[in-house]
Write a protein that holds these residues in place. Sequence first.
Motif, mmCIF file in Angstrom:
data_model
loop_
_atom_site.group_PDB
_atom_site.id
_atom_site.type_symbol
_atom_site.label_atom_id
_atom_site.label_comp_id
_atom_site.label_asym_id
_atom_site.label_seq_id
_atom_site.Cartn_x
_atom_site.Cartn_y
_atom_site.Cartn_z
ATOM 1 N N UNK A 41 18.821 34.132 -12.841
ATOM 2 C CA UNK A 41 19.858 34.027 -13.875
ATOM 3 C C UNK A 41 21.217 33.706 -13.250
ATOM 4 N N UNK A 42 21.491 34.300 -12.087
ATOM 5 C CA UNK A 42 22.765 34.021 -11.424
ATOM 6 C C UNK A 42 22.878 32.548 -11.046
ATOM 7 N N UNK A 43 21.797 31.978 -10.533
ATOM 8 C CA UNK A 43 21.805 30.553 -10.199
ATOM 9 C C UNK A 43 21.980 29.702 -11.444
ATOM 10 N N UNK A 44 21.356 30.123 -12.558
ATOM 11 C CA UNK A 44 21.490 29.363 -13.804
ATOM 12 C C UNK A 44 22.929 29.393 -14.307
ATOM 13 N N UNK A 90 20.467 24.563 -11.119
ATOM 14 C CA UNK A 90 19.704 24.783 -12.339
ATOM 15 C C UNK A 90 18.202 24.507 -12.147
ATOM 16 N N UNK A 91 17.884 23.599 -11.233
ATOM 17 C CA UNK A 91 16.485 23.241 -11.001
ATOM 18 C C UNK A 91 15.861 24.053 -9.868
ATOM 19 N N UNK A 92 16.698 24.779 -9.112
ATOM 20 C CA UNK A 92 16.194 25.509 -7.938
ATOM 21 C C UNK A 92 15.627 26.854 -8.362
ATOM 22 N N UNK A 93 14.458 27.182 -7.858
ATOM 23 C CA UNK A 93 13.825 28.467 -8.137
ATOM 24 C C UNK A 93 13.429 29.101 -6.807
ATOM 25 N N UNK A 109 26.490 17.496 -9.627
ATOM 26 C CA UNK A 109 25.209 17.377 -8.930
ATOM 27 C C UNK A 109 24.805 18.705 -8.290
ATOM 28 N N UNK A 110 25.798 19.431 -7.743
ATOM 29 C CA UNK A 110 25.506 20.746 -7.167
ATOM 30 C C UNK A 110 25.002 21.704 -8.238
ATOM 31 N N UNK A 111 25.652 21.662 -9.401
ATOM 32 C CA UNK A 111 25.212 22.508 -10.506
ATOM 33 C C UNK A 111 23.820 22.152 -10.978
#
Length: 428
Positions: free
Chosen positions: A252-255, A298-301, A292-294
């Motif tokens: 959630x933090x990454x999102x 959003x795609x990184x898990x 692009x960083x964002x």
Amino acid sequence: PKAPPEKEWKDLGTGETSAEEFRYAEKIRKGGLVAFLILFGLGMALNLTPCVYPLIPVTVGFFGTGVGEAESGGGRLRRVGLATVYALSLAASFALVGALAAVTGSLFGAVMSHPLVLVFVSVVMVLLGFWSLGVFELRLPGLPNLDIRSGIPGAVLLGVTAGVVAAPCVGPFLAGLFLFVAQQKDFGFGVKAFAAVGLGMAAPLALLGYLSSAVARLPKPGPWLNWIKRFFAILLFLGAVYPLLGIIGVDRALAVAGTILCLGGLWLAVDSAPGRRLFRGGRIAVGILLFLTGAFLLRYHPSSPSLVFQPWDAERTDEERGAHIVDVFAQWCVPCLEMEHSVFSDKEVARAAAGISLYRIDVTNTPPSPVRRWLEKYGVAGVPTMLFFDSTGREIRELRLVGAEGKKEFLERLSRYRKRIRVNPGGV
């Protein structure tokens, strides 16, 4: 207070090297100016720990937006003064940690990292971002003419907030210092020692804040300066996510961070304010980079942990468990989560730990009495802490890990442990 005899110190379960560490800490307590300089230098070294990195955009964002500027002007002397107030405020929050250690002797970071405190820190950072954008004004009670953005109040608030964020970052020395203060119950030394560490950690950040405020004063008011303030405000919003990492979880933090960067990047890139061609090109480039960083976040898990820890059972003694590892962990502990997702999720680490009994003590909430007694017995002063026991149930003190470390270092530690207990990878 006199140092306890060596035997009493060893009975705490911290191993054969504890008496030597105790004498070292005792020398620091009596060392005067030299001891202060040592602690100050170690505080500066804390800026290399991962937990302090989020303070960089927060500090740059606060001072860079001109939040630290007095409305009536200021100049170099005032900027130096505000940076100094910021550093002293951060040191004061560290001094409070030393006072708590001397008075309560409680687990390091448990108070400063309470979820309510972390939520408060995050809210403060968000408010600082909105104040920097001029969305609304906040004036201190009883001081109607003093805007929180006008200088000293904002610097004090940011310094204390930064100290609360950084306090849970436990390095090996900081944990040892906390334990020493807790054992000695020396209030004066606890306050002075942690204040010195806090000043050391704050010095580079204060210098960075001063330079940021100096840059923000260079251009004349206009599109360029307004864009810079928006950029720094985005950094403040991004910094507000970090304290919540242990509460809302890594995914959630990454999102949230990815959403902030995507929206912020679009906001900066499509800004229609006039300006020179170089400024317009740079504005678009920065906006695209943030977007692009964002999108990547959003795609990184992050990978799920490969190491499986068993719950620690107070009914069994360390001798009954034989060779084993105990990981002291908390959900609010950011370095714990970093180890969980960057080291414990690695398959090579899982293979290296095969055949070794792994246990975990979760201190997210106040632990029960048996757990507290065990932590006190082994002198566990903070999280994350990992203890390694041989086949007789005795801790191998030189292998104890306090704080986070990388995959390579942890694999080397496991290799040394296997040699001590004669367990090969895969449990053969």
